[in-house]
Design a protein around this motif. Structure first.
Motif, mmCIF file in Angstrom:
data_model
loop_
_atom_site.group_PDB
_atom_site.id
_atom_site.type_symbol
_atom_site.label_atom_id
_atom_site.label_comp_id
_atom_site.label_asym_id
_atom_site.label_seq_id
_atom_site.Cartn_x
_atom_site.Cartn_y
_atom_site.Cartn_z
ATOM 1 N N LEU A 71 0.835 -1.204 0.000
ATOM 2 C CA LEU A 71 0.000 0.000 0.000
ATOM 3 C C LEU A 71 0.867 1.251 0.000
ATOM 4 O O LEU A 71 0.582 2.225 -0.709
ATOM 5 N N LEU A 72 1.950 1.231 0.793
ATOM 6 C CA LEU A 72 2.862 2.372 0.820
ATOM 7 C C LEU A 72 3.507 2.582 -0.553
ATOM 8 O O LEU A 72 3.686 3.726 -0.996
ATOM 9 N N ASP A 73 3.868 1.481 -1.220
ATOM 10 C CA ASP A 73 4.437 1.594 -2.560
ATOM 11 C C ASP A 73 3.456 2.269 -3.513
ATOM 12 O O ASP A 73 3.836 3.107 -4.329
ATOM 13 N N LYS A 118 0.945 22.149 9.729
ATOM 14 C CA LYS A 118 1.735 22.536 10.883
ATOM 15 C C LYS A 118 1.997 21.347 11.797
ATOM 16 O O LYS A 118 3.002 21.281 12.475
ATOM 17 N N GLU A 119 1.049 20.418 11.809
ATOM 18 C CA GLU A 119 1.177 19.271 12.696
ATOM 19 C C GLU A 119 1.621 18.037 11.940
ATOM 20 O O GLU A 119 1.388 16.914 12.350
ATOM 21 N N ASP A 120 2.271 18.250 10.811
ATOM 22 C CA ASP A 120 2.724 17.143 9.985
ATOM 23 C C ASP A 120 3.677 16.252 10.767
ATOM 24 O O ASP A 120 4.722 16.701 11.213
ATOM 25 N N PRO A 121 3.310 14.949 10.906
ATOM 26 C CA PRO A 121 4.161 14.038 11.679
ATOM 27 C C PRO A 121 5.326 13.523 10.854
ATOM 28 O O PRO A 121 5.562 12.331 10.774
ATOM 29 N N THR A 133 2.704 2.859 10.028
ATOM 30 C CA THR A 133 1.578 3.768 10.202
ATOM 31 C C THR A 133 2.027 5.227 10.172
ATOM 32 O O THR A 133 1.383 6.079 9.544
ATOM 33 N N GLN A 134 3.143 5.543 10.849
ATOM 34 C CA GLN A 134 3.651 6.914 10.859
ATOM 35 C C GLN A 134 4.105 7.346 9.471
ATOM 36 O O GLN A 134 3.840 8.467 9.036
ATOM 37 N N ILE A 139 3.102 10.356 4.383
ATOM 38 C CA ILE A 139 2.871 10.363 2.938
ATOM 39 C C ILE A 139 1.523 11.003 2.627
ATOM 40 O O ILE A 139 1.396 11.798 1.686
ATOM 41 N N SER A 140 0.493 10.670 3.419
ATOM 42 C CA SER A 140 -0.834 11.246 3.199
ATOM 43 C C SER A 140 -0.808 12.757 3.390
ATOM 44 O O SER A 140 -1.463 13.507 2.658
ATOM 45 N N SER A 141 -0.050 13.218 4.389
ATOM 46 C CA SER A 141 0.061 14.652 4.627
ATOM 47 C C SER A 141 0.746 15.347 3.446
ATOM 48 O O SER A 141 0.298 16.409 2.982
#
Length: 316
Positions: A71-73, A118-121, A133-134, A139-141
């Motif tokens: 999924l990350l790929d 601003k709160e991008d992890p 998960t992190q 990536i979503s951010s």
């Protein structure tokens, strides 16, 4: 074959019958030995079962990690495509600005950072290890930031290309007002039109009905008949009816050259000329027209040119 001497001493014969005799002490010893053996066997049995369960859990976790990495790929692939599109748009806009007499674009065109940005992890330390998960959240951010930047740049690109003649400051105000893609009045396609599974992407493919090569100008999202379909941005319904191969078709003009299409619906919930908001229900999924199953054919057109919808969709 003769029995061992210690056993012969305890055997007594009466006629054709044989009797094995033990003292109480010997019986207790035998009972203790048998009990120890039984407990040991049970212990090994429980240990073996526990090991099997542990191995099964490890296999399941390994399979889950493989699926997460896959999924990350996929997310990275889509994000990479968006970033390449951004680079191309950036270069085109720079070339167009060089050829105008409007002066230089000021830095105020930048969209203000949202709370999400601003709160991008995002990873801050190269020595720290992050979970899948992190990384997925990061990536979503980045994807949301790329999407906002791309829609703004598309607008700027087409305004400059078409020579609308807007003052740069007015153009900046327009871009800033469009920057909030969470608003129901946002005119930038930025949400999924329906829940479901992507069964066919944008680009070249084999025609699912007639066979042979072809070019798919949209994205097919499959789900059950009757699944809700929503407008991906605010706009005006310019067509709602029979679209030939599209089946029951809804077409929405969002302004600034953006038009979206939603095909193969089982029912249409809007009429031509209606104004709709982002996220408003406009149709129900179906399989009308040239279709092999229940799905929505979703198109995004920029100044009449079909563009990959994934460029405007948040990564799921």
């Amino acid at each position: 074959m003769q029995a061992p001497k210690w056993l012969q001493s305890r055997l007594e014969q009466k006629g054709e019958d044989w009797t094995l005799r033990f003292t109480k002490k010997q019986l207790r010893i035998v009972a203790v030995i048998l009990t120890v053996l039984l407990v040991a066997l049970l212990g090994f049995g429980v240990w073996g079962i526990a090991r099997q369960v542990e191995v099964l859990q490890l296999r399941q976790e390994n399979q889950l990690q493989k699926e997460q990495l896959k999924l990350l790929d996929q997310k990275v692939e889509v994000l990479d495509k968006k970033m390449k599109t951004l680079d191309e748009l950036d270069q085109n806009i720079r070339n167009m600005i060089k050829g105008t007499e409007s002066g230089t674009v000021q830095n105020t065109t930048a969209t203000p950072k949202t709370n999400e940005e601003k709160e991008d992890p995002s990873p801050k330390s190269p020595n720290k290890t992050f979970t899948i998960t992190q990384l997925s959240a990061h990536i979503s951010s980045l994807d949301r930031q790329a999407q906002r930047r791309m829609t703004s740049m598309y607008t700027l690109y087409h305004v400059l290309r078409d020579g609308v003649g807007k003052d740069i400051r007015e153009l900046q105000s327009m871009l800033l007002s469009e920057g909030d893609d969470t608003s129901a009045n946002s005119h930038m396609p930025s949400i999924w039109p329906a829940k479901g599974v992507i069964t066919s992407g944008f680009g070249g493919r084999q025609d699912p009905v007639y066979g042979g090569g072809g070019f798919h100008e949209g994205l097919d999202i499959a789900n059950d008949t009757g699944t809700n379909i929503v407008a991906t941005a605010a706009g005006t319904v310019v067509y709602a009816g029979d679209g030939g191969g599209y089946g029951n078709l809804v077409e929405i003009d969002h302004g600034n050259g953006f038009v979206t299409r939603y095909g193969h619906n089982s029912a249409i919930l809007v009429q031509q000329g209606m104004t709709v908001k982002k996220g408003q229900s406009i149709a129900l999924m179906g399989s009308t027209g040239k279709s092999t199953g229940s799905h929505v054919h979703y198109e995004v057109r920029v100044n009449g040119v079909a563009t990959d919808p994934l460029l405007f969709l948040p990564i799921q």
